[in-house]
Enzyme design. Structure first.
Site, short mmCIF file in Angstrom:
data_model
loop_
_atom_site.label_atom_id
_atom_site.label_comp_id
_atom_site.label_asym_id
_atom_site.label_seq_id
_atom_site.Cartn_x
_atom_site.Cartn_y
_atom_site.Cartn_z
N GLU A 115 0.86 -1.19 0.00
CA GLU A 115 0.00 0.00 0.00
C GLU A 115 0.89 1.23 0.00
OE1 GLU A 115 -1.61 -1.42 3.78
OE2 GLU A 115 -3.58 -0.87 3.06
N LYS A 146 7.14 -0.75 7.11
CA LYS A 146 7.00 0.51 6.38
C LYS A 146 8.34 0.82 5.72
CE LYS A 146 7.63 3.08 10.69
NZ LYS A 146 7.00 4.01 11.63
N LYS A 157 2.07 4.61 1.58
CA LYS A 157 2.07 5.09 2.97
C LYS A 157 1.73 6.57 2.96
CE LYS A 157 4.73 5.29 7.22
NZ LYS A 157 3.77 6.29 7.68
#
Lengths: 336, 534
Positions: free
Chosen positions: B228, B400, B230
């Site tokens: 995805e 992340k 961020k």
């Protein structure tokens, strides 16, 4: 009190350090000069490169070790006068480390004293501070704020001992950062009240411990840390601050770290330096001792150097003394 | 009180996590529950009020130690912490008579009594207390009085301490510690039971991603991951239970009031639904800068005008509860399936689900990541499709991967002494860029240097000071540093006309002279608004 004007400018501040024109010598000069008077053997005061050094008798061994044996040294016992140019000079105990001296200078009836680094606390590893009456007193101010108040050496040494034992119980060594000259020997002397188990030393500390022993200072039994390997546990190891976390310290098994220094009075300092434990042991005068000394020496003019110069001199003025900061080129000392 | 101080010292004087947990466990096992519950309260960072004015405490200590204002201030500057300064200055009080009043008596009786007195009486009471307490106790007490107590351990460690002490269930315990709870002995003793009444609007403990350090490829086959973008927003959970809605931030703060449109959205969710996602500033189909979002957070009550001018969306990326069933043990793929169907059925303008990007190779990801800046995102999130929703920052499943920051070379102009850990040391710096032959300040940064570098710089600053203004010194404009930051925006409030986000020091550019530093014009070129849909 009206400002006191010294009759002669016996000391001036120059780029090479404190200079006495009437005697043509420097005190603790920053770089090489012809004639240097050295208050004590710490490396920010005793620097190499000068032609001739006047030093205290007790500091000869240490200074030779640090600046080389070839240099030209003239030693003086405490209180014994000698003359350079127009100036009558004598060294007096400063209570900072072995051989540390205040320097008294007299010229045309006016007396100046440069304190060097000093403390008033109990320390049997060196001669106790002597109050030297004078007209002008140049004092250090490393810990010149009211937050700096020392506990007794016994109390802090007991804390070191308890910390050592606690780490021992969980199979860890205790790595205590101590300045190699002065602090280490003071701690080693004080530890004798709690144990007779030997303390292990870093090589740099060992050399200076030997020099203290040669001068008859009684210290607890010690052994070179390098005689031990990775499998040793539960030992107390004294090392200079720089050695901890270095390749040297990785030779040993798991350890907790501590630091014995006046700066450990402030939590932030300990946390910033990432020591597990701080022990407040200093070889400098704390706030009450600075005020006491200024009062006792009876000087009409106080110059403040080396530390919280602005704050101490301002407070002295508010107490009615005539004080002002003396800007010098000393680096900020990290290892009080 | 002595027990709390001992616990604090034990935690403060070790860097070992295990030793900290053991200290917590021992404390909770041995302390009376009535005291332990207060310790828990403070250790979890719960709300504290300042009970006495700073000035009152300060005057009391100055009266005792006969210090002028300026010397108190200088001492404070050197220590960097008010409570510690007070504690150190009270140490010289002679003739102390130590006592050990239990923590709950301090908090439930003594402190409320103190706060109700007038200033003169407060000073007398404080001076009397100081006579009963060690320096360490004065430090902790002053922290409690000024509302500034911080334990120095994470919520997670506190939970681990409790689990180690009583073998309580970690998951249930973590949930019970969220939100408001009564600080009572009974409540503390009931923490071990499996009942969960009265928790209906609390969120689940957040699962946090860990930063990828090193090669992302080392994480395994990319097919195992959902990728995805961020986004830079506010991580939050929308909780809908029993007809009520609550919006919680990651810091477990209730932020419902700041986002009325999300409350409206939440009302339309089915009962027993919890969505995890990111609140984003969003207008005209585009994600806006974080600064726009911050305007909403800064006030408790948000006006209609504010809602209109600074609209938001909730970008959901996980569903933790649906139809009153806890889904956290389901794999992410399954939770996403449920989330997508909820979002689709709702078809609500302020609810979106994050775009899941499924990739075949790490190279594809690298290409996409390269687009991050132009898309206005901070980088990528990588979540293992098989992952269950865990608690806190657990390494392994959620990652992340931030893009490299923007950088500028700037000249150091000012330095200020730090606080706390960095007290007594010049650690906060202001940097400037060239503009019309002058260097104008553009960013303040304090992190990024090693302790050794800070120490050296501190010495340099002291030797190269031009002027002192209180705790701030201006220095000769000689040193150039590479400053990194995440975003850049126009800002009329700043002298330079720009504001940067998360500025920090990357390194000193010893190879550059001040004249080689960047100009404000270069900074302006870096600025472009995010342009792509969520």
């Amino acid at each position: 009190m009206s400002p006191y004007q010294p009759r002669i400018p016996l000391i001036s501040v120059t780029p090479r350090g404190l200079y006495c024109p009437r005697g043509d010598f420097y005190i603790d000069p920053w770089e090489g000069v012809d004639t240097a008077l050295i208050t004590h053997a710490h490396s920010d005061h005793a620097r190499e490169g000068s032609q001739l050094y006047h030093i205290s008798e007790q500091s000869l061994g240490i200074i030779q070790r640090r600046l080389g044996a070839e240099g030209q040294y003239i030693t003086h016992s405490y209180s014994q006068s000698f003359t350079l140019g127009d100036v009558l000079i004598s060294f007096h105990p400063a209570g900072h480390i072995l051989g540390s001296a205040q320097i008294r200078m007299e010229c045309e009836g006016e007396v100046w004293v440069v304190s060097g680094d000093y403390k008033r606390d109990y320390d049997p590893t060196c001669a106790a501070f002597e109050v030297v009456p004078c007209d002008v007193f140049i004092t250090e101010s490393t810990f010149g704020l009211p937050i700096f108040v020392w506990k007794g050496i016994e109390e802090e040494t007991e804390a070191i001992y308890r910390w050592w034992k606690k780490n021992q119980e969980v199979g860890k060594n205790s790595m205590l950062a101590c300045y190699a000259l002065g602090k280490s020997q003071r701690v080693l002397h004080a530890l004798a009240a709690f144990t007779d188990q030997p303390v292990l030393l870093h090589g740099a500390t060992q050399v200076l411990v030997d020099l203290y022993r040669e001068q008859g200072v009684p210290l607890i039994a010690t052994q070179p840390a390098t005689d031990y390997g990775k499998d040793m546990t539960g030992q107390l190891i004294l090392a200079p601050p720089g050695a901890i976390g270095s390749t040297w310290s990785r030779k040993f098994g798991p350890y907790e770290t501590g630091f014995a220094s006046g700066w450990m009075r402030i939590r932030g300092n300990r946390r910033r330096k990432a020591y597990d434990q701080g022990f407040v042991i200093s070889d400098h005068a704390d706030w009450p001792a600075l005020l006491q000394t200024v009062r006792e020496c009876g000087a009409k003019k106080i110059y403040v150097t080396h530390g919280y110069t602005d704050d101490l001199s301002r407070f002295l003025c508010e107490l009615g003394h005539d004080a002002e900061p003396l800007e010098t080129l000393f680096a900020r000392e990290e290892d009080g | 009180m002595k027990r709390l101080v001992q616990l604090f010292e034990e935690i403060d004087t070790t860097t070992s996590t295990k030793a900290k947990v053991t200290a917590l466990a021992t404390y909770f096992q041995t302390a009376p529950p009535r005291d332990a519950v207060w310790t828990l309260y403070y250790f979890l960072g719960r709300k504290q009020k300042r009970l006495v004015k700073r000035k009152t405490i300060q005057t009391a200590v100055q009266e005792l130690s006969e210090l002028p204002d300026w010397l108190f201030e200088q001492s404070y500057t050197a220590v960097g912490d008010l409570a510690e300064t007070i504690a150190l200055l009270t140490e010289s009080i002679g003739h102390k008579v130590f006592s050990d009043v239990p923590l709950h008596v301090w908090i439930e009786e003594r402190l409320p009594f103190l706060s109700k007195q007038n200033e003169d009486e407060q000073k007398i009471i404080l001076k009397n207390w100081w006579r009963e307490l060690s320096t360490e106790e004065v430090f902790i007490l002053t922290k409690l009085i000024t509302g500034g107590f911080r334990s120095g351990v994470s919520v997670r460690l506190v939970v681990r301490g409790l689990v180690e002490a009583f073998q309580w269930d970690e998951a249930i315990l973590s949930e019970k510690l969220i939100g408001e709870w009564p600080v009572t002995e009974d409540w503390f003793l009931g923490l071990g039971s499996a009942e969960r009444e009265g928790l209906s609007l609390y969120p689940y403990p957040f699962f946090l991603a860990s930063p990828v350090d090193g090669e992302a490829e080392a994480l395994g086959p990319i097919q195992d991951f959902a990728v995805e973008w961020k986004w830079d927003g506010i991580r939050s959970q929308i909780v809908k239970r029993e007809g009520q809605v609550a919006i919680w931030s990651r810091g477990e703060e209730l932020i419902s009031q700041s986002f009325p449109e999300l409350l409206t959205l939440g009302k339309e969710l089915a009962d027993g639904t919890v969505l995890d996602g990111e609140i984003l500033a969003f207008a005209e189909g585009k994600v806006k800068a974080f600064a726009d979002l911050q305007k909403r957070l800064q006030r408790k009550k948000v006006s209609e005008k504010m809602v209109k001018e600074n609209p938001v969306v909730f970008l959901a990326f996980d569903c933790l509860q649906a139809n009153s069933v806890d889904l956290r043990d389901q794999p992410l793929g399954e939770r996403r399936r449920i989330l997508d169907s909820i979002v689709k059925d709702m078809n609500h303008p302020t609810l979106q689900s994050s775009t899941l990007i499924l990739l075949e190779s790490w190279d594809e990801l690298l290409t996409l990541r390269g687009e991050s800046r132009s898309r206005g995102v901070e980088g990528m999130m990588l979540k293992r499709l098989s992952s269950v929703y865990q608690m806190g920052r657990k390494k392994g499943d959620w990652w992340k991967w931030k893009i490299d920051p923007m950088t500028l070379d700037a000249v150091m102009l000012y330095a200020q002494a730090g606080h706390g850990k960095r007290a007594n040391l010049y650690t906060d710096y202001t940097f400037g860029l060239w503009k019309d032959g002058q260097i104008v300040p553009f960013a303040k940064a304090y992190s990024g240097l090693s302790n050794e570098e800070i120490g050296k710089l501190d010495t340099w600053i002291r030797k190269n000071t031009l002027e002192k203004f209180g705790p701030v010194r201006s220095v000769k404009p000689l040193k150039v540093f590479e400053i990194a930051f995440e975003g850049i925006q126009l800002s009329p409030r700043h002298k330079s006309g720009i504001a940067v986000r998360f500025p920090r020091i990357l390194r000193e550019r010893l190879d550059k002279k001040p004249e080689d530093a960047d100009s404000l014009a270069t900074a302006m070129e870096l600025m472009h608004a995010p342009t792509v849909d969520a």
